[in-house]
Scaffold this motif. Structure first.
Motif, PDB file in Angstrom:
ATOM      1  N   VAL A   1       0.506  -1.240  -0.325  1.00 50.35           N
ATOM      2  CA  VAL A   1       0.141  -0.536  -0.515  1.00 50.35           C
ATOM      3  C   VAL A   1       1.323   1.008   0.262  1.00 50.35           C
ATOM      4  CG1 VAL A   1      -1.890   1.042   1.219  1.00 50.35           C
ATOM      5  CG2 VAL A   1      -2.157  -1.397   1.618  1.00 50.35           C
ATOM      6  N   TYR A   2       1.025   1.862  -1.002  1.00 54.44           N
ATOM      7  CA  TYR A   2       1.673   3.538  -1.197  1.00 54.44           C
ATOM      8  C   TYR A   2       0.743   4.078  -0.703  1.00 54.44           C
ATOM      9  CZ  TYR A   2       5.160   6.676  -2.709  1.00 54.44           C
ATOM     10  OH  TYR A   2       5.447   7.736  -2.971  1.00 54.44           O
ATOM     11  N   PRO A   3       1.003   6.159  -0.627  1.00 52.48           N
ATOM     12  CA  PRO A   3       0.191   6.406   0.236  1.00 52.48           C
ATOM     13  C   PRO A   3       1.097   8.383  -1.073  1.00 52.48           C
ATOM     14  CG  PRO A   3       1.993   6.217   1.762  1.00 52.48           C
ATOM     15  CD  PRO A   3       2.036   5.524   1.421  1.00 52.48           C
ATOM     16  N   PHE A   4      -0.146   7.978  -2.213  1.00 52.49           N
ATOM     17  CA  PHE A   4       0.412   8.549  -2.930  1.00 52.49           C
ATOM     18  C   PHE A   4       0.280  10.333  -2.110  1.00 52.49           C
ATOM     19  CE2 PHE A   4      -0.820   5.180  -5.612  1.00 52.49           C
ATOM     20  CZ  PHE A   4       0.732   5.222  -5.983  1.00 52.49           C
ATOM     21  N   THR A   5      -0.653  10.040  -1.495  1.00 50.19           N
ATOM     22  CA  THR A   5      -0.859  11.718  -1.116  1.00 50.19           C
ATOM     23  C   THR A   5       0.622  11.981   0.062  1.00 50.19           C
ATOM     24  OG1 THR A   5      -0.613  10.891   1.139  1.00 50.19           O
ATOM     25  CG2 THR A   5      -3.058  11.050   0.131  1.00 50.19           C
ATOM     26  N   LEU A   6       1.966  11.183   0.004  1.00 51.71           N
ATOM     27  CA  LEU A   6       3.511  12.064  -0.755  1.00 51.71           C
ATOM     28  C   LEU A   6       3.938  12.063  -1.312  1.00 51.71           C
ATOM     29  CD1 LEU A   6       4.429   9.260   2.478  1.00 51.71           C
ATOM     30  CD2 LEU A   6       3.815  11.820   2.779  1.00 51.71           C
ATOM     31  N   GLU A   7       3.450  12.374  -3.098  1.00 49.84           N
ATOM     32  CA  GLU A   7       3.704  12.218  -4.109  1.00 49.84           C
ATOM     33  C   GLU A   7       4.189  13.831  -4.671  1.00 49.84           C
ATOM     34  OE1 GLU A   7       5.445   9.972  -7.754  1.00 49.84           O
ATOM     35  OE2 GLU A   7       4.518   9.336  -5.119  1.00 49.84           O
ATOM     36  N   PRO A   8       3.452  14.325  -4.218  1.00 48.75           N
ATOM     37  CA  PRO A   8       3.399  16.203  -5.436  1.00 48.75           C
ATOM     38  C   PRO A   8       4.273  16.511  -3.617  1.00 48.75           C
ATOM     39  CG  PRO A   8       0.929  15.446  -4.620  1.00 48.75           C
ATOM     40  CD  PRO A   8       2.289  14.148  -3.452  1.00 48.75           C
ATOM     41  N   HIS A   9       4.504  16.220  -2.429  1.00 46.96           N
ATOM     42  CA  HIS A   9       5.530  16.487  -1.230  1.00 46.96           C
ATOM     43  C   HIS A   9       7.166  16.564  -1.785  1.00 46.96           C
ATOM     44  CE1 HIS A   9       7.406  18.220   2.513  1.00 46.96           C
ATOM     45  NE2 HIS A   9       8.292  17.019   2.450  1.00 46.96           N
ATOM     46  N   ILE A  10       6.816  15.401  -2.102  1.00 44.16           N
ATOM     47  CA  ILE A  10       8.367  15.054  -2.826  1.00 44.16           C
ATOM     48  C   ILE A  10       8.838  15.117  -4.037  1.00 44.16           C
ATOM     49  CG2 ILE A  10       9.135  12.320  -2.896  1.00 44.16           C
ATOM     50  CD1 ILE A  10       8.958  12.937  -0.247  1.00 44.16           C
ATOM     51  N   LEU A  11       7.812  15.769  -4.505  1.00 47.10           N
ATOM     52  CA  LEU A  11       7.951  16.345  -6.274  1.00 47.10           C
ATOM     53  C   LEU A  11       8.788  17.925  -5.965  1.00 47.10           C
ATOM     54  CD1 LEU A  11       6.089  14.450  -8.746  1.00 47.10           C
ATOM     55  CD2 LEU A  11       7.715  14.116  -8.199  1.00 47.10           C
ATOM     56  N   THR A  12       7.797  18.845  -5.096  1.00 44.78           N
ATOM     57  CA  THR A  12       8.360  20.129  -5.207  1.00 44.78           C
ATOM     58  C   THR A  12       9.799  20.508  -4.637  1.00 44.78           C
ATOM     59  OG1 THR A  12       7.335  20.423  -2.943  1.00 44.78           O
ATOM     60  CG2 THR A  12       6.220  20.471  -4.737  1.00 44.78           C
ATOM     61  N   VAL A  13      10.186  19.573  -3.358  1.00 45.08           N
ATOM     62  CA  VAL A  13      11.045  19.423  -2.066  1.00 45.08           C
ATOM     63  C   VAL A  13      12.376  18.845  -3.057  1.00 45.08           C
ATOM     64  CG1 VAL A  13      12.807  17.806  -0.702  1.00 45.08           C
ATOM     65  CG2 VAL A  13       9.922  18.454  -0.313  1.00 45.08           C
ATOM     66  N   GLU A  14      12.706  18.024  -4.255  1.00 42.53           N
ATOM     67  CA  GLU A  14      13.319  17.248  -5.084  1.00 42.53           C
ATOM     68  C   GLU A  14      13.358  18.112  -6.591  1.00 42.53           C
ATOM     69  OE1 GLU A  14      15.754  14.746  -7.659  1.00 42.53           O
ATOM     70  OE2 GLU A  14      14.684  15.043  -4.810  1.00 42.53           O
ATOM     71  N   SER A  15      12.282  18.767  -6.861  1.00 43.25           N
ATOM     72  CA  SER A  15      12.795  20.302  -7.561  1.00 43.25           C
ATOM     73  C   SER A  15      13.970  21.396  -7.142  1.00 43.25           C
ATOM     74  CB  SER A  15      11.395  20.465  -8.306  1.00 43.25           C
ATOM     75  OG  SER A  15      10.272  21.254  -7.472  1.00 43.25           O
ATOM     76  N   SER A  16      13.147  21.864  -6.241  1.00 46.05           N
ATOM     77  CA  SER A  16      13.880  22.812  -4.817  1.00 46.05           C
ATOM     78  C   SER A  16      15.909  22.105  -5.211  1.00 46.05           C
ATOM     79  CB  SER A  16      13.351  23.727  -4.111  1.00 46.05           C
ATOM     80  OG  SER A  16      13.732  22.294  -2.758  1.00 46.05           O
ATOM     81  N   ARG A  17      15.356  21.216  -4.565  1.00 43.07           N
ATOM     82  CA  ARG A  17      17.128  20.827  -4.222  1.00 43.07           C
ATOM     83  C   ARG A  17      17.369  20.529  -5.724  1.00 43.07           C
ATOM     84  NH1 ARG A  17      20.159  16.296  -5.211  1.00 43.07           N
ATOM     85  NH2 ARG A  17      18.156  15.152  -6.116  1.00 43.07           N
TER      86      ARG A  17
END
Length: 152
Positions: free
Chosen positions: A39-55
């Motif tokens: 079971v993967y919580p897709f609610t974390l996906e936008p947060h991870i993508l914004t953190v990765e793009s800023s990095r």
């Protein structure tokens, strides 16, 4: 292989038979389907993508700043090297053409033969090159050194 069946085996005293493994009483086997465990919580996906793009943008900015610093350091080294070369030979440019000396003042001839005694044709007058002047100066220096020092 039939001959090997009659060979006696000797047990080494340093070896021992391991104890049998005892399973705990509360162990349960895997279910028939394990999809319930994935079971993967897709609610974390936008947060991870914004953190990765800023990095990534931060890392690119750091890399650009580092490249600019290195380029500025190399340019400064090259400028200092050229200044040192120009102190030794004013007007020298490593990527430019050949450096040709120019006269800055009046030149006094030290040789005994005047320029007018050279054979001159009526249509063409021979011009003196820089190398001719250099040869004449060296000859004058040799002749003056030879007259002042009779031991050589």
């Amino acid at each position: 292989y039939a001959a090997a069946t009659h060979v006696p085996l000797i047990k080494s005293p340093s070896l021992r038979v391991p104890r049998p493994v005892e399973l705990p009483q509360d162990i349960h086997p895997l279910p028939d389907s394990v999809t319930a465990y994935f079971v993967y919580p897709f609610t974390l996906e936008p947060h991870i993508l914004t953190v990765e793009s800023s990095r990534r943008t931060t890392m690119m900015a750091h890399a650009a700043r580092r490249e600019a610093l290195l380029r500025a350091r190399d340019d400064e080294k090259e400028r200092k090297r050229r200044e040192a070369l120009r102190r030794i030979a004013p007007g020298f440019e490593p990527t430019g053409s050949v450096l040709v000396p120019t006269r800055t003042g009046s030149f006094q001839r030290t040789d005994s033969a005047p320029v007018s005694s050279l054979p001159v044709e009526s249509t063409h007058q021979r011009t003196r090159s820089v190398m001719d002047d250099l040869v004449d100066q060296l000859a004058a220096m040799d002749s003056s050194a030879g007259t002042s020092n009779p031991t050589s």
